[in-house]
Scaffold this active site. Structure first.
Site, mmCIF file in Angstrom:
data_model
loop_
_atom_site.group_PDB
_atom_site.id
_atom_site.type_symbol
_atom_site.label_atom_id
_atom_site.label_comp_id
_atom_site.label_asym_id
_atom_site.label_seq_id
_atom_site.Cartn_x
_atom_site.Cartn_y
_atom_site.Cartn_z
ATOM 1 N N TYR A 1 -1.506 -0.643 10.270
ATOM 2 C CA TYR A 1 -1.733 -0.980 8.862
ATOM 3 C C TYR A 1 -0.531 -0.569 8.009
ATOM 4 C CZ TYR A 1 -3.833 -0.954 4.208
ATOM 5 O OH TYR A 1 -4.091 -1.166 2.873
ATOM 6 N N SER B 1 0.843 -1.193 0.000
ATOM 7 C CA SER B 1 0.000 0.000 0.000
ATOM 8 C C SER B 1 0.881 1.246 0.000
ATOM 9 C CB SER B 1 -0.895 0.022 1.241
ATOM 10 O OG SER B 1 -1.535 1.280 1.404
#
Length: 254
Positions: free
Chosen positions: A159, A145
């Site tokens: 995350y 990501s």
């Protein structure tokens, strides 16, 4: 680019919607037999299979929690029984779980985020590696990501950290498997709209503001990611391993 995946078996985790669904459909369109893994969204998985079959492809849907090691083993065994040895693994399953600052972080939440984003990819890879080694070929693609580079939004430290770990894992595993003819790469999406992730964790105003900052002038769509996947598993990328491809419309440039 015409990519022929006939007689190849692909396993896509988290393929009941969004990026995972798009990847599964694109792989099937190129001739692969696709295992559509899902956790709880059986309706979405059914839709993925239906869309694949409507275009003449072959797919099976298999429920499994890829944070559970015993379920990972059962998932891969079922894929091998129904479709054959896995040639292509897409570690797409992932989740932010919830936004929470480190000052309020619990060990349980931290571990949940790492289990779904990192542990799942590591042990899914472990489960398919023996078959790939035996064939002397294979391709594993991990989903990272943009958060791995910029730390993510508010309350997303676990995350972002886990997605950074995915990039490191990709490099290490690529070195480990290179001599066996297995390539390992990662894709790092930026702001990909039209996904449950962004509708769940971002407001509409926030999504519009992010899209406005993208140099190419729009948010991404799942097909922007699946196209890159096809490239990475194709012969055109036969000399690429351990790499992370950034797909973010210019929002982040290395």
């Amino acid at each position: 680019m015409n990519i022929d995946l006939k007689d190849k078996v692909a396993l896509v985790t988290g393929a009941s919607g969004g990026i995972g669904q798009s990847i599964a459909i694109e792989l099937a369109a190129s001739g692969a037999k696709v295992a559509v893994n899902y956790l709880s969204n059986s309706q979405g998985a059914e839709e993925t299979v239906r869309l694949i079959e409507e275009q003449g492809g072959e797919a099976v849907m298999i429920q499994a929690d890829v944070t559970d090691l015993s379920q990972i083993e059962s998932l891969v065994s079922e894929v091998e029984e129904k479709l054959g040895t896995v040639d292509i693994l897409i570690n797409n399953a992932g989740h932010l779980v919830e936004r929470r600052p480190i000052s309020e972080m619990t060990l349980d939440l931290w571990q949940k985020v790492f289990d779904v984003n990192v542990t799942s990819a590591a042990f899914m890879s472990k489960a398919v590696i023996p078959g790939m080694k035996e064939k002397g070929s294979g391709s594993i693609i991990n989903l990272s990501s943009l958060a791995a580079h910029d730390g993510g939004g508010p309350g997303a430290v676990p995350y972002a950290t886990s997605k950074g770990a995915i990039i490191t894992f990709t490099k290490g595993l690529a070195k480990e498997l290179a001599s066996f003819g297995v390539r390992v790469n990662a894709i790092s999406p930026g702001f990909i709209d039209q996904t449950k992730f962004h509708t769940t964790f971002n407001t509409e105003e926030g999504r519009k503001a992010t899209a406005a900052r993208v140099p190419l002038g729009r948010g991404g769509v799942p097909q922007d990611i699946s196209g890159a996947v096809l490239f990475l598993i194709s012969p055109a990328a036969s000399y690429i391993t351990g790499e992370t491809i950034e797909i973010n419309g210019g929002l982040f440039m290395k």
